[in-house]
Design an enzyme around this catalytic site. Structure first.
Site, PDB file in Angstrom:
ATOM      1  N   HIS A  82       0.854  -1.186   0.000  1.00  0.00           N
ATOM      2  CA  HIS A  82       0.000   0.000   0.000  1.00  0.00           C
ATOM      3  C   HIS A  82       0.891   1.237   0.000  1.00  0.00           C
ATOM      4  O   HIS A  82       1.437   1.624   1.036  1.00  0.00           O
ATOM      5  CB  HIS A  82      -0.910  -0.004   1.229  1.00  0.00           C
ATOM      6  CG  HIS A  82      -1.899   1.124   1.282  1.00  0.00           C
ATOM      7  ND1 HIS A  82      -3.269   0.926   1.330  1.00  0.00           N
ATOM      8  CD2 HIS A  82      -1.734   2.464   1.313  1.00  0.00           C
ATOM      9  CE1 HIS A  82      -3.885   2.095   1.396  1.00  0.00           C
ATOM     10  NE2 HIS A  82      -2.960   3.057   1.391  1.00  0.00           N
ATOM     11  N   LYS A  87       1.871  10.440  -5.510  1.00  0.00           N
ATOM     12  CA  LYS A  87       1.859  11.599  -4.625  1.00  0.00           C
ATOM     13  C   LYS A  87       3.237  11.916  -4.039  1.00  0.00           C
ATOM     14  O   LYS A  87       3.452  13.007  -3.495  1.00  0.00           O
ATOM     15  CB  LYS A  87       0.902  11.359  -3.448  1.00  0.00           C
ATOM     16  CG  LYS A  87      -0.582  11.340  -3.774  1.00  0.00           C
ATOM     17  CD  LYS A  87      -1.388  11.201  -2.496  1.00  0.00           C
ATOM     18  CE  LYS A  87      -2.886  11.274  -2.745  1.00  0.00           C
ATOM     19  NZ  LYS A  87      -3.398  10.046  -3.374  1.00  0.00           N
ATOM     20  N   GLU A 237     -10.877   5.870   7.164  1.00  0.00           N
ATOM     21  CA  GLU A 237      -9.679   6.537   7.671  1.00  0.00           C
ATOM     22  C   GLU A 237     -10.105   7.736   8.515  1.00  0.00           C
ATOM     23  O   GLU A 237      -9.933   8.896   8.141  1.00  0.00           O
ATOM     24  CB  GLU A 237      -8.773   6.950   6.512  1.00  0.00           C
ATOM     25  CG  GLU A 237      -7.370   7.304   6.939  1.00  0.00           C
ATOM     26  CD  GLU A 237      -6.436   7.551   5.784  1.00  0.00           C
ATOM     27  OE1 GLU A 237      -5.274   7.884   6.043  1.00  0.00           O
ATOM     28  OE2 GLU A 237      -6.857   7.421   4.616  1.00  0.00           O
TER      29      GLU A 237
END
Length: 441
Positions: A82, A87, A237
């Protein structure tokens, strides 16, 4: 290539002697482990592959020199299931203004719109891959922001890099967009086309408690079934216990009788449920065959952050309870030097070290090393993350003789072998990216 031990033999056949390996990371064999879950062995390497594994002194002597590791721990090259390579390393030009999740979301969105050209994405992703490779990573799954024009930019770049990095790091990518976007047929058509053209048979999104969540999940599951895709979700999250989209995903998997692999990341709010709710959700997750990855570094950075207040919660999921129930669990790097996590270096040894502290993995079993190796490899459908006779000699050599030594220092002097050859572990310099950072330097 010099190492922390001596000069590693640059020959076709050699033996690594007197080393420790976590027994949970050896494929096959029946060697008794010590109280730390480590076995003391010799490993013979021939023509880039592991030729034999046996207790110290029991490997039949063969051609080539012997390197005594003096009890140092040896790991297979590791698996990061993950990450967000697209980014990575944008912090210098768009720092998070307040360290919060909304701050990260808004800042990344603005930067993506303004700066994420093919050149920009490629340079930052390649920088990240060189970093992970130097640290000893064998395989990575990355999420790719898949919204609007970015679909046509990031996916072709990813496919090019996957080809260029073949033989060094095995790559997978899964699309990332909000669950509400799944309700847009045009968006789903564009994403599915990108995955078919450039991807690895993976589909997913960020789930949150929108009124149409179940309909969005039905669309995603049906698309995955029709196209033979596996699924990967960002889930809950948040510290809001009302966020229970993990349970909705499990219900959808059972409703659709989904036979593919499902990985759910974060699942932060699970650890804030009432005990009976937590137990019910975990049971469904197990029944649905869902695996869970915790991202301890990023979530401890973002969750429960309030200005002027000491955080009360670590931001992590109920990983121990999931594991005890038989759910495959793992930990991973997540973001790297971007508004969601200002730090990190795609170093899974660091992730295991810090994850052990944050999640208190010590005193709770001897097989947690699987969480950055065999378990994510199995979840990704890859043959990696274990040391096995006949497999490539892809190894990480350290001088640490037990877990306390391994976790007390960053192991900066580790040696990484790929097919039996020591690689150059020089890390790329951040200055390489200065030309992409605008006024930041």
């Amino acid at each position: 290539m010099t190492t922390g031990f001596a000069r590693l033999p640059d020959v076709a056949a050699f033996r690594l002697a007197n080393l420790h390996v976590p027994v949970c990371l050896i494929e096959g064999g029946d060697i008794a482990a010590d109280r730390n879950g480590l076995v003391r062995v010799d490993i013979a390497v021939a023509n880039g592959r592991v030729d034999a594994i046996a207790p110290v002194g029991k490997v039949a002597s063969g051609a080539g020199p012997v390197l005594d590791l003096d009890g140092g721990i040896v790991l297979p090259r590791l698996v990061d299931c993950h990450t967000h390579l697209d980014k990575g390393h944008i912090w210098p030009r768009c720092p998070n203004p307040d360290g919060t999740f909304p701050g990260a979301l808004n800042t990344v969105g603005a930067d993506r719109e303004a700066n994420w050209s093919a050149e920009d994405v490629r340079a930052r992703m390649d920088f990240s891959l060189r970093t992970a490779f130097a640290h000893g990573t064998a395989a990575i799954r990355t999420h790719l922001d898949s919204l609007g024009k970015q679909i046509g930019i990031s996916w072709p770049v990813y496919a090019e890099l996957r080809s260029e990095w073949a033989g060094r790091i095995a790559l997978q990518a899964t699309p990332l967009f909000g669950a509400d976007a799944a309700l847009d047929p045009a968006h789903m058509q564009a994403v599915i086309a990108a995955v078919k053209a450039h991807g690895d048979g993976l589909l997913g999104c960020v789930t949150y408690m929108i009124p149409e969540l179940d309909r969005a999940l039905d669309i995603l599951f049906q698309a995955a079934i029709e196209n033979g895709f596996d699924l990967d979700f960002h889930v809950d999250e948040t510290k809001d216990p009302a966020a229970r989209s993990l349970e909705h995903i499990a219900d959808a998997a059972l409703r659709h009788r989904f036979a593919g692999r499902i990985l759910c990341g974060h699942c932060c709010s699970l650890s804030l449920q009432a005990p009976e709710d937590e137990a019910r959700i975990i049971a469904k997750v197990r029944e649905a065959g869902i695996a869970v990855v915790s991202l301890p570094l990023c979530n401890m950075y973002l969750q429960d952050r309030q200005r002027g207040r000491t955080p009360r919660w670590r931001g992590i999921t109920a990983l121990h309870e999931l594991k005890a129930a038989g759910v495959p669990v793992m930990i991973a790097s997540d973001n790297t030097r971007d508004p969601f996590y200002a730090y990190g270096d795609l170093d899974l040894v660091e992730v295991l070290r810090e994850g052990t502290r944050i999640l208190q993995l010590d005193h709770s079993g001897l097989d947690w090393a699987k969480a950055i190796a065999r378990t994510p490899a199995e979840t990704m459908g890859m043959n990696a993350g274990a040391i096995a006779v006949g497999a490539p000699a892809d190894l990480v050599l350290t001088r640490a003789r037990d877990w306390t030594e391994l976790f007390s220092r960053p192991q900066a002097d580790r040696t990484v072998l790929v097919s039996g050859r020591a690689i150059d572990r020089t890390l790329p310099d951040y200055r390489e990216l200065d030309h992409l950072m605008g006024q930041a330097s």
